[in-house]
Design a protein around this motif. Structure first.
Motif, PDB file in Angstrom:
ATOM      1  N   LEU A 158       0.720  -1.358   0.078  1.00  0.00           N
ATOM      2  CA  LEU A 158      -0.029   0.047   0.078  1.00  0.00           C
ATOM      3  C   LEU A 158       0.928   1.271   0.185  1.00  0.00           C
ATOM      4  O   LEU A 158       0.653   2.324  -0.563  1.00  0.00           O
ATOM      5  N   THR A 159       2.019   1.092   0.838  1.00  0.00           N
ATOM      6  CA  THR A 159       2.662   2.367   0.583  1.00  0.00           C
ATOM      7  C   THR A 159       3.427   2.721  -0.826  1.00  0.00           C
ATOM      8  O   THR A 159       3.622   3.863  -1.120  1.00  0.00           O
ATOM      9  N   ALA A 160       3.990   1.621  -1.328  1.00  0.00           N
ATOM     10  CA  ALA A 160       4.493   1.668  -2.835  1.00  0.00           C
ATOM     11  C   ALA A 160       3.102   2.296  -3.604  1.00  0.00           C
ATOM     12  O   ALA A 160       3.612   3.354  -4.368  1.00  0.00           O
ATOM     13  N   LEU A 161       2.101   1.843  -3.794  1.00  0.00           N
ATOM     14  CA  LEU A 161       1.099   2.279  -4.438  1.00  0.00           C
ATOM     15  C   LEU A 161       0.535   3.702  -3.956  1.00  0.00           C
ATOM     16  O   LEU A 161       0.489   4.472  -4.862  1.00  0.00           O
ATOM     17  N   ARG A 162       0.807   4.141  -2.703  1.00  0.00           N
ATOM     18  CA  ARG A 162       0.374   5.409  -2.448  1.00  0.00           C
ATOM     19  C   ARG A 162       1.289   6.348  -2.941  1.00  0.00           C
ATOM     20  O   ARG A 162       1.074   7.371  -3.690  1.00  0.00           O
ATOM     21  N   SER A 163       2.712   6.255  -2.966  1.00  0.00           N
ATOM     22  CA  SER A 163       3.912   6.775  -3.283  1.00  0.00           C
ATOM     23  C   SER A 163       3.523   7.182  -4.829  1.00  0.00           C
ATOM     24  O   SER A 163       3.746   8.146  -5.259  1.00  0.00           O
ATOM     25  N   TYR A 164       3.322   6.132  -5.659  1.00  0.00           N
ATOM     26  CA  TYR A 164       3.191   6.224  -7.029  1.00  0.00           C
ATOM     27  C   TYR A 164       1.780   7.198  -7.234  1.00  0.00           C
ATOM     28  O   TYR A 164       1.921   7.916  -8.215  1.00  0.00           O
ATOM     29  N   ILE A 165       0.701   6.786  -6.592  1.00  0.00           N
ATOM     30  CA  ILE A 165      -0.316   7.794  -6.795  1.00  0.00           C
ATOM     31  C   ILE A 165      -0.123   9.314  -6.241  1.00  0.00           C
ATOM     32  O   ILE A 165      -0.399  10.263  -7.262  1.00  0.00           O
ATOM     33  N   GLU A 166       0.675   9.353  -5.441  1.00  0.00           N
ATOM     34  CA  GLU A 166       0.848  10.929  -5.057  1.00  0.00           C
ATOM     35  C   GLU A 166       1.805  11.434  -5.853  1.00  0.00           C
ATOM     36  O   GLU A 166       1.861  12.817  -6.053  1.00  0.00           O
ATOM     37  N   GLY A 167       2.679  10.835  -6.781  1.00  0.00           N
ATOM     38  CA  GLY A 167       3.512  11.328  -7.624  1.00  0.00           C
ATOM     39  C   GLY A 167       2.575  11.969  -8.677  1.00  0.00           C
ATOM     40  O   GLY A 167       2.837  13.230  -9.333  1.00  0.00           O
ATOM     41  N   PHE A 168       1.449  11.475  -9.062  1.00  0.00           N
ATOM     42  CA  PHE A 168       0.599  12.065  -9.939  1.00  0.00           C
ATOM     43  C   PHE A 168      -0.216  13.241  -9.407  1.00  0.00           C
ATOM     44  O   PHE A 168      -0.524  14.096  -9.927  1.00  0.00           O
ATOM     45  N   TRP A 169      -0.524  13.051  -8.050  1.00  0.00           N
ATOM     46  CA  TRP A 169      -1.316  14.066  -7.371  1.00  0.00           C
ATOM     47  C   TRP A 169      -0.322  15.388  -7.515  1.00  0.00           C
ATOM     48  O   TRP A 169      -0.852  16.568  -7.651  1.00  0.00           O
ATOM     49  N   ASP A 170       1.050  15.356  -7.103  1.00  0.00           N
ATOM     50  CA  ASP A 170       1.900  16.374  -7.119  1.00  0.00           C
ATOM     51  C   ASP A 170       1.863  17.032  -8.511  1.00  0.00           C
ATOM     52  O   ASP A 170       1.788  18.317  -8.732  1.00  0.00           O
ATOM     53  N   ASP A 171       1.655  16.390  -9.540  1.00  0.00           N
ATOM     54  CA  ASP A 171       1.717  16.862 -10.783  1.00  0.00           C
ATOM     55  C   ASP A 171       0.494  17.535 -11.055  1.00  0.00           C
ATOM     56  O   ASP A 171       0.453  18.719 -11.777  1.00  0.00           O
ATOM     57  N   VAL A 172      -0.733  17.176 -10.560  1.00  0.00           N
ATOM     58  CA  VAL A 172      -2.057  17.781 -10.794  1.00  0.00           C
ATOM     59  C   VAL A 172      -1.946  18.960  -9.942  1.00  0.00           C
ATOM     60  O   VAL A 172      -2.431  20.092 -10.651  1.00  0.00           O
ATOM     61  N   LEU A 173      -1.467  19.113  -8.730  1.00  0.00           N
ATOM     62  CA  LEU A 173      -1.329  20.426  -8.030  1.00  0.00           C
ATOM     63  C   LEU A 173      -0.517  21.244  -8.582  1.00  0.00           C
ATOM     64  O   LEU A 173      -0.876  22.506  -8.612  1.00  0.00           O
ATOM     65  N   GLY A 174       0.484  20.831  -9.152  1.00  0.00           N
ATOM     66  CA  GLY A 174       1.414  21.840  -9.872  1.00  0.00           C
ATOM     67  C   GLY A 174       0.886  22.539 -11.146  1.00  0.00           C
ATOM     68  O   GLY A 174       0.803  23.528 -11.247  1.00  0.00           O
ATOM     69  N   ALA A 175       0.318  21.646 -11.777  1.00  0.00           N
ATOM     70  CA  ALA A 175      -0.664  22.104 -13.067  1.00  0.00           C
ATOM     71  C   ALA A 175      -1.694  22.960 -12.562  1.00  0.00           C
ATOM     72  O   ALA A 175      -1.997  24.146 -13.267  1.00  0.00           O
ATOM     73  N   PHE A 176      -2.453  22.743 -11.491  1.00  0.00           N
ATOM     74  CA  PHE A 176      -3.449  23.498 -11.041  1.00  0.00           C
ATOM     75  C   PHE A 176      -3.077  24.905 -10.775  1.00  0.00           C
ATOM     76  O   PHE A 176      -3.386  25.810 -10.888  1.00  0.00           O
TER      77      PHE A 176
END
Length: 162
Positions: free
Chosen positions: A130-148
């Motif tokens: 779950l930690t590995a999956l969360r880290s992977y998804i958070e990488g996308f979330w950081d990109d989304v927040l940066g774009a926003f």
């Protein structure tokens, strides 16, 4: 009295006994919440090192394991507390051998942990996958927040110019 091997360690016997008791005490949910942010970078480094050394994609394994609805159902069942194989089998509509196979896949993906108590195996959630999956998804979330943020700044500048 401390043995000769205890003298060089800097810990007296009482301190060693207290240390052993703390190590054996299960971590509560509130303590785990405080510990996870501290150990997350270490866990991720271990998972990445393992994946690199053995050519394994831990996120891919987690996603593949969670692609099956029966495995997701099993993971939800053991979310609250570890359950025996028999208790898990009662809650899903597949055969006992199929349950064992699903448990093996979830365990290999780092989503379940097994411990034995007598003749029974109990399965509970393992935070590694779950930690590995969360880290992977958070990488996308950081990109989304940066774009926003970039879009919001651009919009504010456009309004200021007009």
């Amino acid at each position: 009295m401390a043995s000769s091997s205890d003298k060089g360690s800097g810990l007296d016997v009482t301190a060693k006994a207290a240390h052993e008791r703390r190590r054996a005490t299960p971590i509560g949910k509130s303590q785990l919440t405080n510990v996870v942010p501290l150990v997350k970078p270490f866990l991720l480094a271990v998972v990445e090192a393992f994946a690199h050394a053995y050519g394994v994609d831990p996120v891919g394994q987690v996603l593949a394991a969670l692609a099956d609805p029966t495995r997701r159902q099993i993971l939800e069942r053991v979310r609250g507390r570890p359950l025996s194989v028999g208790d898990i089998a009662k809650t899903v509509s597949v055969s006992r051998p199929a349950v064992s196979q699903h448990l093996r896949v979830l365990q290999e993906a780092g989503l379940l942990r097994c411990h034995k108590n007598g003749r029974q195996n109990f399965y509970g959630v393992d935070l590694g996958g779950l930690t590995a999956l969360r880290s992977y998804i958070e990488g996308f979330w950081d990109d989304v927040l940066g774009a926003f943020q970039a879009a919001a700044v651009e919009e504010a500048e456009r309004k200021r110019r007009h």
